[in-house]
Design an enzyme around this catalytic site. Sequence first.
Site, short mmCIF file in Angstrom:
data_model
loop_
_atom_site.label_atom_id
_atom_site.label_comp_id
_atom_site.label_asym_id
_atom_site.label_seq_id
_atom_site.Cartn_x
_atom_site.Cartn_y
_atom_site.Cartn_z
N HIS A 164 0.87 -1.18 0.00
CA HIS A 164 0.00 0.00 0.00
C HIS A 164 0.91 1.23 0.00
O HIS A 164 2.01 1.19 0.54
CB HIS A 164 -0.84 -0.05 1.28
N GLN A 196 -4.11 -4.99 7.14
CA GLN A 196 -5.16 -5.92 6.73
C GLN A 196 -5.15 -7.20 7.56
O GLN A 196 -6.20 -7.77 7.84
CB GLN A 196 -5.00 -6.28 5.23
N CYS A 216 -4.59 2.51 -3.66
CA CYS A 216 -3.32 2.97 -3.10
C CYS A 216 -2.23 1.93 -3.27
O CYS A 216 -1.42 1.70 -2.35
CB CYS A 216 -3.45 3.34 -1.62
N ASP A 254 3.53 -4.47 7.84
CA ASP A 254 2.30 -3.67 7.74
C ASP A 254 1.12 -4.63 7.96
O ASP A 254 0.75 -5.40 7.08
CB ASP A 254 2.21 -3.01 6.35
N LYS A 271 -9.90 -0.13 10.70
CA LYS A 271 -10.15 -1.38 9.96
C LYS A 271 -10.43 -2.55 10.92
O LYS A 271 -10.92 -3.59 10.49
CB LYS A 271 -8.94 -1.73 9.08
C1 PLP Z 1 -2.26 -2.67 3.60
C2 PLP Z 1 -2.54 -1.29 4.09
N1 PLP Z 1 -1.58 -0.59 4.68
C3 PLP Z 1 -1.78 0.64 5.17
C4 PLP Z 1 -3.00 1.24 5.07
C5 PLP Z 1 -3.17 2.63 5.61
O1 PLP Z 1 -4.10 2.71 6.65
P1 PLP Z 1 -4.43 4.17 7.23
O2 PLP Z 1 -4.89 4.98 6.06
O3 PLP Z 1 -5.50 3.95 8.23
O4 PLP Z 1 -3.17 4.70 7.80
C6 PLP Z 1 -4.05 0.57 4.45
C7 PLP Z 1 -5.38 1.22 4.28
O5 PLP Z 1 -6.07 1.04 3.31
C8 PLP Z 1 -3.82 -0.75 3.96
O6 PLP Z 1 -4.79 -1.44 3.37
#
Ligand code: PLP
Length: 428
Positions: free
Chosen positions: A145, A225, A386, A222, A248
Amino acid sequence: MATRMHDTKELQRAPARPAPAAEAYDVEGIRADFPILYRDVYGKPLVYLDNAASAQKPRQVIEAMDHVYRFEYANVHRGLHFLSNLSTSKYEDARELVQRFLNAGSQDEIVFTRNATAAINLVADSFGALRIGEGDEIVLSIMEHHSNIVPWHFLRERRGAVLKWAPIADDGELLVDEFERLLTPRTKLVAITHMSNVLGTVVPIKEIVRMAHARGIPVLVDGSQSAVHMAVDVRDLDCDFYVFTGHKTYGPTGIGVLYAKKAHLEAMRPYQGGGNMIESVHVDRITYGKPPQKFEAGTPPIVEAIGLGAALNYMMQVGRDKIGHHEAELVAYAHARLAELPWLKIYGTAPGKGAIVSFTVDGLHPHDVATVIDRSGVAVRAGHHCAQPLMERLGVTAVCRASFAMYNTKGEVDALVEALKRARELFT
Ligand SMILES: Cc1ncc(COP(=O)(O)O)c(C=O)c1O
């Protein structure tokens, strides 16, 4: 009418509802806890399949936050009065819940942030300053992401770091051997997703960590998910950093988590300066507080942390293995049903994938598909999610994504399939 006062500990810790019987997964009982699932959109029952973007909130979270604002709110850590002490203890209770949720060794290893993005930026800034310089390498996967890409690009731009990308197979599986070949004496960090937000691929983090640690390389995971779909044990994974985001995991927005091994937090410089994070400030010198306070400058997201605690508590009460099992059934069913549609292409079929299904419909733009099925009450997301480097790897600019949560049902998968058929008919 005033809400009844609850014992605060009880609100956070009491079972969300009577725990389901050993084998049973009471999806209707779970749905009953999520008020928004009962609303209509365009006169149709809502079918909410955009959970990878943000999950809905159970009333236990809504009520816990409402309760704090009504009866318990004050700023934390610096008060000597009743409410401030109460707020502080609830805020710290939430930290303890996160520690349990991740099976971290100590509450001092849990830093509250604004979201996962802020947690990764914190590591990029503070760990980057400590360890990453000109020509040093950071290994990512092509599935990341942007939150786990852009902070590392900053290090490339500002400090001359080099980004290297681990590839995937056509089914979305990480090519682990190729990943290992990217590790060199210049590699200073691996920053990798636990579960792809587009393909649903689950990365074998233990193996990745073993390979990296054998070369003395720390690993950031990360977990944005994965935290919502599977039980996570950071000590078992042995990762150095693990981040996730509250909204999430059925919690509120504005709160995220950085888990980091204590030795890293102790060695790293603070990310931001301000109140709460210092030990003493003088005109000519300054000393910092200990982790995690050292990384929590300013008034923290107090009520959001408490709401997150209630959400994690809810997940733990339902049982994360049970949630994972239910979602595995749902995603298998979704794949089987969507495979009936010869004009639909699925992206991401790696073994053991999580509850996310991305797809395109022949001849239709994903935005059009999402917009049309929305009229049937079916909420999915369309776009690059993203993850533009992944889109380039897949040879597309956008896909539709249906993503499942603990409250989704097979009936909702059927509703998705029927809505897609109608959308296709409309355009052909
Ligand atoms: C895999 C992953 N990493 C990071 C994020 C970023 O999350 P946040 O926007 O809440 O910081 C997301 C959000 O869609 C995600 O799906």
